[in-house]
Every structure is written in structure tokens, then in C-alpha cells.
Write an enzyme that holds these catalytic residues in place. Sequence first.
Site, PDB file in Angstrom:
ATOM      1  N   GLU A  42       1.023  -1.128  -0.010  1.00  0.00           N
ATOM      2  CA  GLU A  42       0.028   0.057   0.245  1.00  0.00           C
ATOM      3  C   GLU A  42       0.819   1.210   0.054  1.00  0.00           C
ATOM      4  O   GLU A  42       1.776   1.333   0.723  1.00  0.00           O
ATOM      5  CB  GLU A  42      -0.887   0.080   1.527  1.00  0.00           C
ATOM      6  CG  GLU A  42      -1.620   1.105   1.397  1.00  0.00           C
ATOM      7  CD  GLU A  42      -2.275   1.427   2.914  1.00  0.00           C
ATOM      8  OE1 GLU A  42      -2.436   2.500   3.271  1.00  0.00           O
ATOM      9  OE2 GLU A  42      -2.658   0.499   3.303  1.00  0.00           O
ATOM     10  N   LYS A 130     -10.823  -1.301   8.322  1.00  0.00           N
ATOM     11  CA  LYS A 130      -9.610  -1.084   9.116  1.00  0.00           C
ATOM     12  C   LYS A 130      -9.961   0.052  10.212  1.00  0.00           C
ATOM     13  O   LYS A 130     -10.345   0.897  10.090  1.00  0.00           O
ATOM     14  CB  LYS A 130      -8.560  -0.260   7.966  1.00  0.00           C
ATOM     15  CG  LYS A 130      -7.381   0.236   8.806  1.00  0.00           C
ATOM     16  CD  LYS A 130      -6.553   0.948   7.851  1.00  0.00           C
ATOM     17  CE  LYS A 130      -6.750   2.609   8.001  1.00  0.00           C
ATOM     18  NZ  LYS A 130      -5.793   3.271   7.242  1.00  0.00           N
TER      19      LYS A 130
END
Length: 209
Positions: A42, A130
Amino acid sequence: MKDQIIQRILDEKIFAVLRLKDTSTVEKFVEKIIAGGITIIEVTLNSGNALDVIERLVHTFPKCLIGAGTVIGKRDAESAVAAGAKFLVSPVVDSKMIRIAHENDLAAFSGAFTPTEVHEAQSLGADFVKIFPLAGIGPSYIKALRGPLPNVRYVATNGVTLDNLPEFFAAGCSAIGLGSALITDEDVEKNNFDEVNARTQEAVRGVML
């Protein structure tokens, strides 16, 4: 494609989070991360030249799964998709980001903190939730959330270290992202390639515990 992306994340369980000011040597560090056993990366949009970095990594490492983090709003989401990101990660519940990810057959990670936000993110169709922030709170909070909300793919990034990584999996995380525990701006300044590789290997071992 989205289903394959989700399954790969579930299978590999761990991804690197690059939040770096200087990204001029990012390919060299990604090589070390890949060699250490992590192939999902990421790149946060508040990194230096983030969109260019995503394009470069997608081109240079076609077997890796490259995503974009700190994606907030329609413009961020569309820019990340155009750069080649295969998953989008937001620190907040963001319906526009989730919609754009799904319109492009990509995976969406929604940020959330409270049970209400977790439920909202799931209701909007987020593929992963998340929990953010977690620094100073720890894996016990994930475990508590799973009581009333068990059918959520929980992800932790903030607050995860090489030492407590197994505890987050034990608490019920489906995947974990490692940022400063894996690589920092200081590592880039000092060209700590071997150190980053060693931390990556340690992280991968932690997944297997």
C-alpha cells in the site's frame, strides 16, 4: 477481479504500508520487502509523489498487488484507480471511495473506529474494515468489536508492531498492514535495505505463529 484481490489479501494476510517523504529509492526497498516475503504493497497518498510511485510499482512489479492508502473522497479515489491501484484504503467511512473502488472491480478498505462506524462501513459494502486509530489501544479492542460484529473482515495497521502482530491475528484480524514497524523515513535516509528485509522476514514469521 475484486474477488481475486480479496482472496489474495486473505491468503497472504499481511501487507506493507509505505508512507515515505522521499520515494526516489522506493523500488529498491520494495525489492527487499518482496524478498522478505511480502508482495502486497500500500502506498499512502500523503507519500512523496504517491501517484507516480503507484504507477512505477505497478509497472516494475507486475506480480505484486499494489494499492493506495489515505484515500479520501472522489478525487483521491479516481486518481488512485487511474494510477493502477488494485485496492483503496481510507482512514474514514467514505461512501464515495467505496463506490469508486467497486465500480472499478477493486477492493475497498473503509476506516472505522466505533461499532456504529464499523456497521456503517459494512452496510456500504466495504470489503475490509480498518480499525483506526489503534495506537495505545491494542488488539483487545478488535476482540471486543468482534463480539457484537463478528462478520466483518477486520484490518489493523496503526499500532501494530513486530512484537504484537500475532496478538492482532489472535484477536480476529483478517489482515494486517505494517507501516513504520517495517520501513520509516530514517530507513530511506540511511539506505537501510538489509534492515527492512530482516523486519519483513520477521513479520512473515509472525503471521505463521
